[in-house]
Every structure is written in structure tokens, then in C-alpha cells.
Scaffold this motif. Sequence first.
Motif, short mmCIF file in Angstrom:
data_model
loop_
_atom_site.label_atom_id
_atom_site.label_comp_id
_atom_site.label_asym_id
_atom_site.label_seq_id
_atom_site.Cartn_x
_atom_site.Cartn_y
_atom_site.Cartn_z
N CYS A 1 -72.28 -33.17 37.12
CA CYS A 1 -72.46 -31.60 36.82
C CYS A 1 -71.27 -31.20 37.40
O CYS A 1 -71.26 -31.38 38.75
CB CYS A 1 -73.74 -31.18 37.31
SG CYS A 1 -73.82 -29.48 37.17
N CYS B 1 -72.83 -28.75 40.49
CA CYS B 1 -73.54 -29.64 41.63
C CYS B 1 -72.95 -30.98 41.92
O CYS B 1 -73.63 -31.45 42.96
CB CYS B 1 -75.22 -29.21 41.38
SG CYS B 1 -75.92 -30.33 40.53
N CYS C 1 -77.52 -31.48 33.29
CA CYS C 1 -77.66 -31.68 34.81
C CYS C 1 -79.19 -32.32 34.96
O CYS C 1 -80.12 -31.67 34.80
CB CYS C 1 -77.17 -30.90 35.68
SG CYS C 1 -77.47 -31.26 37.51
N CYS D 1 -81.00 -27.43 39.21
CA CYS D 1 -79.73 -26.94 38.45
C CYS D 1 -79.68 -26.85 36.92
O CYS D 1 -79.75 -25.89 36.22
CB CYS D 1 -78.65 -27.74 38.85
SG CYS D 1 -76.96 -27.42 37.92
ZN LIG Z 1 -75.95 -29.46 38.55
#
Ligand SMILES: [Zn+2]
Length: 327
Positions: free
Chosen positions: A154, A157, A172, A177
Motif C-alpha cells: 500500500c 501505509c 490494502c 486502512c
Molecule cells: Zn494501507
Amino acid sequence: MPHRVIHYADATMDRVAAQREDPTWLDARLRAPATRFVAVAAGRHPFVLAETGARRPCYLAPNEVDGALPGARRPCPRAPTGAAGPLPGDPILLGMHEDVTYFAVDVTDAPPPFPARVTLLRIRDVITDLPHRDSAVLAYANALVHWHRTHRFCGACGTPTTSVRGGHVRRCSDAACAREHFPRTDPAVITLVCDGDRCLLARRRDWAPGRRSTVAGFVEPGETLEHTVAREVFEEVGVRVGDVRYRGSQPWPFPQSLMLGFRATAASTEIAVDGDEIAEADWYTPGRIEADTAAGALILPPFDSISRRLVDDWLAEREGAQQAAPR
Ligand SMILES: [Zn+2]
């Protein structure tokens, strides 16, 4: 722009977007005997040599990609279409043509034991052999596999992503997230600059001495396409452009560009190449293009490129529709 084949694009493929959301349909299609898989190994695909001497793409049947199918580990009998043995990777739904469903499968990390008669080649290595529909489906598969390989984490994150919706989204895996990432295509402009009976052709520094093409570059954030055309032409060859007209587009999934073709009218004519990307550039009349090509001093862009299409269209307009560009 006149109607013609646009290489690496096939509007007759039904992309069945609604079915990407249907796991039951997807599972059935993954196992349907008529389904075919496009194997991709680091940008290469399996080809077999046909009796005509031409290379033909080797599509795999479901029993040849058992390792790629969720929950299935059936025996893998040798099938007539190509390889045997399990393949890794999440299959990516490409779409349907007539009754055949096509998936892409990434075999880069564990290529299956292809028979000796199979050779892994890049699409453009064999483009002169390939029927249009095959080149388009292979290019489409190559673009999506490349996107999956380069978006495994991702961007927000850093958590690993997973393939969902038939491979057209990566999500993700961090529940907090859960960001969704979509296949990426980078827009690039490609421009034939004209000054009356002359057009501008340039040679990139890493090209062979006679090779010339139109001016190209990527669109930057905050730019209109017209701004990009003007900026790229000035940066690379020092020419200012006035009128900028859109001429058509072409996917260029090597690995992930969309070429947007333009014709621009020169507002200044003195050439000053940047010396970095572009080594030399000059103005060419149709007569010079014909003479230099015949003499081996000019190599026009490849026939499968939009760059060549821009040049050919201009030549056809200048010299009459009956006279094709020298090949
Ligand atoms: Zn993420």
C-alpha cells in the motif's frame, strides 16, 4: 485521424466489468475448459513456431494452470495448447471474446516447464507475426501483470495489498486502512511538429544514427495536454508551437503508458536540441523523407507506433492519399 488498426488495442474484447464483482462467475470461468490464460514471465510470453514459420502465442488451458486456481491442486495432464504443471500467481480477469474468457497469470517467479518448442518472447519481438487481437490481449495482460508486481504494498501505509475484483483492484490488507489501488496508466504526449511543407523529426541520443521520430514526453501534474506538448517540444528541440491538435491515442503498455498523439504548428523554426534526450533534429519535406529513406539515411518510427501513424497521416495529406509512406 483515418480509421485503421491501432496496435495493442482491441475494442472487441468485452471487459465484463460487472463480472469482476462476482466470485461465483469468476470461479466457474477459471475452470471452464474453453478459458484461456495469457502467461507473463518478466514481460515475456510463451510462443510456438507455426508451420508457416510465424510465431504464435501459446495460450494455456485451465488444466495447465492448476497451481494458479484457488483451492485446486488437480493433476495437470499435458494439454495440446502448451505447457504442463502448476503455475503461481492470482489470475487476472482480462475479458471475453466470443465464448472464450481470458485471464492473465504471472509466471515470472516460477516459470512452468514449457515444452522445448515454446520460446518466451516479448510482444514487440514478434509483432510482425502477430494478429492484431493477439497483440492486444498480450499487451493488456502484460500491463496488468506489471501493475500487480509493482503495487504489492500500500502506498499509503506500506502494508501488503491483495488482488480483488478479478485483479482490477489491489486492496490494502490493513483493515484500518483498506485503501484501494487501481491499475495505473501514465499519459504521455507524442507530437509531430509541422511548418508548412516540413515536419520535424528527431533522434534520441541512444538511437541508431538514421532513426528519427516525433517528440514525446510524459504529462506532468498541473499540465493540460497542450501545455505538455508545448513544454516538451521546446525542452527537447527548442521550437515554439502554436496551434496544437489532438490526433488520436494508443495504449503503449511497455510497461504502462498511454500515448496521446498531436500535431502542432511551429511558431518558431530554429532548432536547438537539448543534447541530453535528443541528439539531433531537423526539418523534413516529404521529398526528403522519401529520398533519405531510400538512401538508408532515415529510419522512420516502427509501423506499430502512433509516431509512425502521425508521420504517415501527414505524408498522406501532403502527397495525396494514394501515396503511402516508404516502409
Ligand atoms: Zn494501507
